[in-house]
Design a protein around this motif. Structure first.
Motif, PDB file in Angstrom:
ATOM      1  N   CYS A 140      35.063  10.116  20.450  1.00 52.19           N
ATOM      2  CA  CYS A 140      34.695  11.530  20.353  1.00 52.19           C
ATOM      3  C   CYS A 140      35.460  12.225  19.237  1.00 52.19           C
ATOM      4  O   CYS A 140      35.041  13.263  18.759  1.00 52.19           O
ATOM      5  CB  CYS A 140      34.892  12.248  21.680  1.00 52.19           C
ATOM      6  N   GLY A 141      36.594  11.669  18.839  1.00 48.58           N
ATOM      7  CA  GLY A 141      37.372  12.202  17.735  1.00 48.58           C
ATOM      8  C   GLY A 141      38.321  13.332  18.087  1.00 48.58           C
ATOM      9  O   GLY A 141      39.108  13.755  17.255  1.00 48.58           O
ATOM     10  N   PHE A 142      38.280  13.829  19.315  1.00 48.12           N
ATOM     11  CA  PHE A 142      39.121  14.971  19.678  1.00 48.12           C
ATOM     12  C   PHE A 142      40.607  14.660  19.562  1.00 48.12           C
ATOM     13  O   PHE A 142      41.396  15.474  19.108  1.00 48.12           O
ATOM     14  CB  PHE A 142      38.790  15.458  21.089  1.00 48.12           C
ATOM     15  N   CYS A 143      41.012  13.455  19.938  1.00 49.16           N
ATOM     16  CA  CYS A 143      42.433  13.096  19.922  1.00 49.16           C
ATOM     17  C   CYS A 143      42.918  12.610  18.557  1.00 49.16           C
ATOM     18  O   CYS A 143      44.120  12.477  18.344  1.00 49.16           O
ATOM     19  CB  CYS A 143      42.730  12.019  20.975  1.00 49.16           C
ATOM     20  N   ASN A 144      42.006  12.332  17.647  1.00 46.88           N
ATOM     21  CA  ASN A 144      42.379  11.715  16.372  1.00 46.88           C
ATOM     22  C   ASN A 144      43.461  12.445  15.576  1.00 46.88           C
ATOM     23  O   ASN A 144      44.392  11.799  15.097  1.00 46.88           O
ATOM     24  CB  ASN A 144      41.152  11.507  15.482  1.00 46.88           C
ATOM     25  N   PRO A 145      43.392  13.766  15.388  1.00 41.56           N
ATOM     26  CA  PRO A 145      44.429  14.400  14.571  1.00 41.56           C
ATOM     27  C   PRO A 145      45.845  14.197  15.128  1.00 41.56           C
ATOM     28  O   PRO A 145      46.747  13.810  14.391  1.00 41.56           O
ATOM     29  CB  PRO A 145      44.039  15.880  14.580  1.00 41.56           C
ATOM     30  N   GLY A 146      46.048  14.426  16.411  1.00 39.99           N
ATOM     31  CA  GLY A 146      47.369  14.215  17.000  1.00 39.99           C
ATOM     32  C   GLY A 146      47.780  12.768  16.956  1.00 39.99           C
ATOM     33  O   GLY A 146      48.936  12.438  16.675  1.00 39.99           O
ATOM     34  N   PHE A 147      46.828  11.897  17.219  1.00 40.77           N
ATOM     35  CA  PHE A 147      47.106  10.467  17.183  1.00 40.77           C
ATOM     36  C   PHE A 147      47.534  10.036  15.787  1.00 40.77           C
ATOM     37  O   PHE A 147      48.518   9.320  15.607  1.00 40.77           O
ATOM     38  CB  PHE A 147      45.858   9.695  17.621  1.00 40.77           C
ATOM     39  N   ILE A 148      46.810  10.479  14.780  1.00 40.93           N
ATOM     40  CA  ILE A 148      47.128  10.107  13.398  1.00 40.93           C
ATOM     41  C   ILE A 148      48.486  10.676  12.998  1.00 40.93           C
ATOM     42  O   ILE A 148      49.286   9.991  12.355  1.00 40.93           O
ATOM     43  CB  ILE A 148      45.998  10.542  12.434  1.00 40.93           C
ATOM     44  N   MET A 149      48.773  11.910  13.388  1.00 40.64           N
ATOM     45  CA  MET A 149      50.079  12.501  13.065  1.00 40.64           C
ATOM     46  C   MET A 149      51.210  11.663  13.651  1.00 40.64           C
ATOM     47  O   MET A 149      52.205  11.387  12.977  1.00 40.64           O
ATOM     48  CB  MET A 149      50.167  13.938  13.592  1.00 40.64           C
ATOM     49  N   ASN A 150      51.068  11.237  14.900  1.00 41.83           N
ATOM     50  CA  ASN A 150      52.115  10.437  15.530  1.00 41.83           C
ATOM     51  C   ASN A 150      52.212   9.046  14.921  1.00 41.83           C
ATOM     52  O   ASN A 150      53.306   8.504  14.770  1.00 41.83           O
ATOM     53  CB  ASN A 150      51.908  10.371  17.039  1.00 41.83           C
ATOM     54  N   ALA A 151      51.082   8.462  14.552  1.00 41.97           N
ATOM     55  CA  ALA A 151      51.113   7.149  13.904  1.00 41.97           C
ATOM     56  C   ALA A 151      51.800   7.249  12.535  1.00 41.97           C
ATOM     57  O   ALA A 151      52.619   6.397  12.193  1.00 41.97           O
ATOM     58  CB  ALA A 151      49.700   6.595  13.749  1.00 41.97           C
ATOM     59  N   LEU A 152      51.503   8.305  11.785  1.00 44.42           N
ATOM     60  CA  LEU A 152      52.164   8.486  10.484  1.00 44.42           C
ATOM     61  C   LEU A 152      53.672   8.674  10.667  1.00 44.42           C
ATOM     62  O   LEU A 152      54.463   8.172   9.866  1.00 44.42           O
ATOM     63  CB  LEU A 152      51.553   9.673   9.731  1.00 44.42           C
ATOM     64  N   ALA A 153      54.057   9.376  11.724  1.00 38.07           N
ATOM     65  CA  ALA A 153      55.490   9.533  12.010  1.00 38.07           C
ATOM     66  C   ALA A 153      56.116   8.180  12.320  1.00 38.07           C
ATOM     67  O   ALA A 153      57.229   7.887  11.861  1.00 38.07           O
ATOM     68  CB  ALA A 153      55.688  10.494  13.181  1.00 38.07           C
ATOM     69  N   LEU A 154      55.409   7.361  13.069  1.00 39.58           N
ATOM     70  CA  LEU A 154      55.900   6.013  13.370  1.00 39.58           C
ATOM     71  C   LEU A 154      56.086   5.217  12.085  1.00 39.58           C
ATOM     72  O   LEU A 154      57.131   4.592  11.886  1.00 39.58           O
ATOM     73  CB  LEU A 154      54.929   5.285  14.300  1.00 39.58           C
ATOM     74  N   PHE A 155      55.096   5.236  11.204  1.00 41.50           N
ATOM     75  CA  PHE A 155      55.178   4.470   9.960  1.00 41.50           C
ATOM     76  C   PHE A 155      56.339   4.935   9.090  1.00 41.50           C
ATOM     77  O   PHE A 155      56.968   4.141   8.404  1.00 41.50           O
ATOM     78  CB  PHE A 155      53.882   4.569   9.157  1.00 41.50           C
ATOM     79  N   ARG A 156      56.610   6.234   9.118  1.00 38.62           N
ATOM     80  CA  ARG A 156      57.731   6.764   8.333  1.00 38.62           C
ATOM     81  C   ARG A 156      59.070   6.337   8.931  1.00 38.62           C
ATOM     82  O   ARG A 156      60.007   6.066   8.203  1.00 38.62           O
ATOM     83  CB  ARG A 156      57.657   8.283   8.271  1.00 38.62           C
ATOM     84  N   GLN A 157      59.132   6.319  10.248  1.00 33.12           N
ATOM     85  CA  GLN A 157      60.377   5.951  10.916  1.00 33.12           C
ATOM     86  C   GLN A 157      60.615   4.448  10.854  1.00 33.12           C
ATOM     87  O   GLN A 157      61.735   3.991  10.678  1.00 33.12           O
ATOM     88  CB  GLN A 157      60.354   6.408  12.374  1.00 33.12           C
ATOM     89  N   ASN A 158      59.541   3.688  11.035  1.00 33.17           N
ATOM     90  CA  ASN A 158      59.652   2.234  11.035  1.00 33.17           C
ATOM     91  C   ASN A 158      58.415   1.653  10.356  1.00 33.17           C
ATOM     92  O   ASN A 158      57.354   1.588  10.973  1.00 33.17           O
ATOM     93  CB  ASN A 158      59.786   1.701  12.460  1.00 33.17           C
ATOM     94  N   PRO A 159      58.527   1.211   9.115  1.00 33.01           N
ATOM     95  CA  PRO A 159      57.369   0.684   8.393  1.00 33.01           C
ATOM     96  C   PRO A 159      56.832  -0.637   8.957  1.00 33.01           C
ATOM     97  O   PRO A 159      55.745  -1.046   8.618  1.00 33.01           O
ATOM     98  CB  PRO A 159      57.883   0.465   6.970  1.00 33.01           C
ATOM     99  N   ASP A 160      57.579  -1.276   9.849  1.00 32.63           N
ATOM    100  CA  ASP A 160      57.154  -2.557  10.414  1.00 32.63           C
ATOM    101  C   ASP A 160      57.420  -2.594  11.925  1.00 32.63           C
ATOM    102  O   ASP A 160      58.210  -3.404  12.410  1.00 32.63           O
ATOM    103  CB  ASP A 160      57.890  -3.698   9.709  1.00 32.63           C
ATOM    104  N   PRO A 161      56.742  -1.721  12.684  1.00 33.31           N
ATOM    105  CA  PRO A 161      56.997  -1.684  14.127  1.00 33.31           C
ATOM    106  C   PRO A 161      56.361  -2.863  14.855  1.00 33.31           C
ATOM    107  O   PRO A 161      55.322  -3.384  14.431  1.00 33.31           O
ATOM    108  CB  PRO A 161      56.339  -0.374  14.559  1.00 33.31           C
ATOM    109  N   GLY A 162      56.976  -3.255  15.946  1.00 32.98           N
ATOM    110  CA  GLY A 162      56.400  -4.288  16.801  1.00 32.98           C
ATOM    111  C   GLY A 162      55.414  -3.667  17.773  1.00 32.98           C
ATOM    112  O   GLY A 162      55.291  -2.447  17.868  1.00 32.98           O
TER     113      GLY A 162
END
Length: 156
Positions: free
Chosen positions: A95-117
């Motif tokens: 539905c796409g409703f959660c995508n913006p928040g999800f993407i923001m948190n994923a980008l934060a993860l990538f910035r904090q850890n470029p190679d997360p498990g």
């Protein structure tokens, strides 16, 4: 009260009341990607970066943004589009409703850890409510994005 801050790389000034939450302020300034699904800090839909740290804007008073930098998905279009394509490829944007928040948190993860498990990825996913999927598509999308990014770095 008047506050001044940087919103998506642009200096802005806003007149707010002391009880205005950041969510309401950024929405009033045209940031439609910031959504509110719960008003209890449980869904992740309202995630923004405050000085590059992800926060739930429904739980932060707008006055706290005074003199600081606020970034929404609108300010991260190129980065978000690159990653978002991998989520879409896995059918995780039903539905796409959660995508913006999800993407923001994923980008934060990538910035904090470029190679997360996988466990760390799941931990970041836990703070985001998605009523359409079982999070497996998002997990695969993140894993595929990270593999693609590694391959791209090796090729350079």
């Amino acid at each position: 009260m008047t506050i001044q801050f940087t919103l998506n790389h642009k200096k802005v000034s806003a007149e707010i009341s002391p009880d205005t939450v950041l969510y309401d302020l950024v929405r009033s300034l045209g940031c439609a990607s910031v959504k509110c699904g719960c008003e209890t800090s449980n869904c992740g839909l309202c995630t923004v970066f405050l000085d590059d740290v992800p926060v739930l804007s429904c739980s932060v008073l707008a006055a706290r943004a005074d003199g600081r930098c606020v970034t929404t998905l609108e300010g991260l279009q190129q980065e978000a589009a690159e990653f978002g394509a991998f989520i879409a490829d896995q059918g995780a944007e039903q539905c796409g409703f959660c995508n913006p928040g999800f993407i923001m948190n994923a980008l934060a993860l990538f910035r904090q850890n470029p190679d997360p498990g996988e466990d760390e990825i799941k931990e970041y996913l836990a703070g985001n409510l998605c009523r359409c999927s079982g999070y497996e598509g998002q997990l695969r999308g993140i894993q595929n994005f990270l593999a693609w990014k590694k391959q791209k770095e090796v090729a350079q």
